[in-house]
Design a protein around this motif. Structure first.
Motif: not given
Length: 408
Positions: A328-331, A365-367, A394-395
């Motif tokens: 997964v990759v998160n901001s 997508e704006p997530h 999800a951050k």
């Protein structure tokens, strides 16, 4: 500082004070590059206030609980000092009472940075900030990562024996459910524990494949490099046999706007046959399963050529209960994936550095989170990679656990 932000420390000796409307216990953990303490002596709190280069300062005389760090005295094998806060009232949560960390110069008292995490909810403990090395320089990062299982949850993640050392363990707690024993290794052709038992097969026929695996005519590595589209799968076999013992999952992205830095974090979540999380490798825990999975470390900008972050998996070294890995990759700082471009993941043979499988994320997508791909161990023991490209709000990797489990 904003959550996820970082800056040079600005002083060789600092004090990190943590305040909140509710009474807090503040602690510090000295971590190696593997994301673990060397021993329980690297856990500094009110009952063990002295560590190498790190000291707990109790509240008193108008001063709040704090952790003092003398970077010159920190052992060379320690790469990070994590500062945590837990609530003295174990029945309370941080909802509406977010703590504030104030970092000061220890010699002058001058305020260097402050950080208050965004609104919290069920969290009872928090990794507030971390002081870490980058080469010869010391830096500070605003973390704000919450835990719902108190300080014991944080301590366990970082390798502390919670029964002996953590303040949380000193209080009376309800008995925990007995741990689920690990799954025993499976014989070839048998289902993992908890999976439906396949019906007997006629002699000479292969065992049935689990749901989501390739059907007859599956794609393998026999013809060389494979480009996947969303939902596509490839078996990590060649010539009918497992082809790889160690692989590297490289993940990359670029800022969509000129001159902007994008701080994304790549992680891998390991699951068992019941889709229950076993462990996670992420920027605060770079090695799991005794090094069978190793994270390259955090990239804070997304700039530069090549992979931004990489996770190496020694497939042969994984425990038998590990049946699925979701990358997964998160901001962490809350930037949306519409702010990036050219995101991809690629599977590389660590022995030859040859790229074997690639998946380019076709749209944004704006997530704040995306599950890029998964590796699933089949009943037969072979591993299959599937491109996911599924966005989630999800951050953090912690917030990705339930969505990722549903994708297995």
């Amino acid at each position: 500082m904003a959550q996820g932000g970082n800056a040079p420390l600005g002083s060789a000796r600092v004090v990190i004070e943590v305040t909140a409307p509710k009474r807090l216990d503040v602690s510090g953990l000295l971590l190696t590059a593997a994301g673990k303490v060397r021993s329980d002596a690297d856990f500094v709190f009110f009952n063990a206030p002295q560590g190498p280069g790190v000291t707990h300062r109790p509240a008193g005389g108008g001063s709040p609980d704090a952790i003092a760090v003398d970077t010159a005295a920190v052992p060379g094998e320690i790469t990070r000092i994590v500062v945590t806060a837990s609530l003295d009232d174990q029945r309370a949560t941080f909802a509406g009472t977010e703590p504030t960390a104030t970092l000061r110069d220890a010699d002058t008292g001058r305020e260097l940075f402050t950080f208050t995490p965004p609104r919290l909810s069920r969290e009872t403990a928090l990794v507030v900030v971390e002081v870490y090395r980058r080469g010869t320089e010391w830096k500070v990062r605003a973390v704000g990562q919450g835990y719902a299982d108190g300080l014991a949850g944080i301590a366990t993640d970082f390798g502390v024996s919670v029964e002996e050392r953590t303040p949380a363990a000193a209080a009376a707690t309800a008995p925990e459910a007995p741990p689920v024993p690990p799954a025993a290794p499976q014989a070839p052709g048998t289902a993992p524990r908890g999976a439906a038992t396949p019906p007997p097969q006629a002699p000479g026929t292969p065992p049935p494949m689990p749901s989501g695996s390739p059907a007859v005519g599956k794609i393998t590595l026999d013809k060389g490099r494979v480009n996947l589209v969303k939902g596509g799968s490839v078996s990590l076999e060649k010539g009918g046999k497992p082809f790889l013992s160690s692989v590297r999952m490289g993940l990359g992205w670029e800022p969509a706007g000129h001159g902007r830095s994008i701080d994304l974090d790549a992680s891998v979540i390991a699951f068992d046959a019941q889709r229950e999380k076993i462990d996670t490798a992420w920027f605060m825990k770079l090695s799991i399963f005794n090094g069978a999975i190793a994270h390259s470390g955090d990239n804070l900008t997304g700039k530069g050529g090549g992979d931004d972050e990489a996770i190496t998996v020694h497939l042969a070294g994984l425990p038998p209960e590990v049946c699925g890995l979701v990358f997964v990759v998160n901001s962490f700082s809350g930037q949306k994936f519409t702010d990036i471009k050219n995101a991809y993941c690629r599977l590389v043979d660590t022995a030859t550095d040859q790229e074997l499988v690639r998946f380019d994320l076709a749209q944004s997508e704006p997530h704040t989170g995306v599950a890029m791909c998964k590796l699933v161990r089949q009943f037969s023991g072979e591993w299959v990679m599937t491109a996911l490209g599924e966005y989630v709000n999800a951050k953090t990797a912690r917030s990705m656990v339930k969505p990722a489990a549903a994708m297995l």
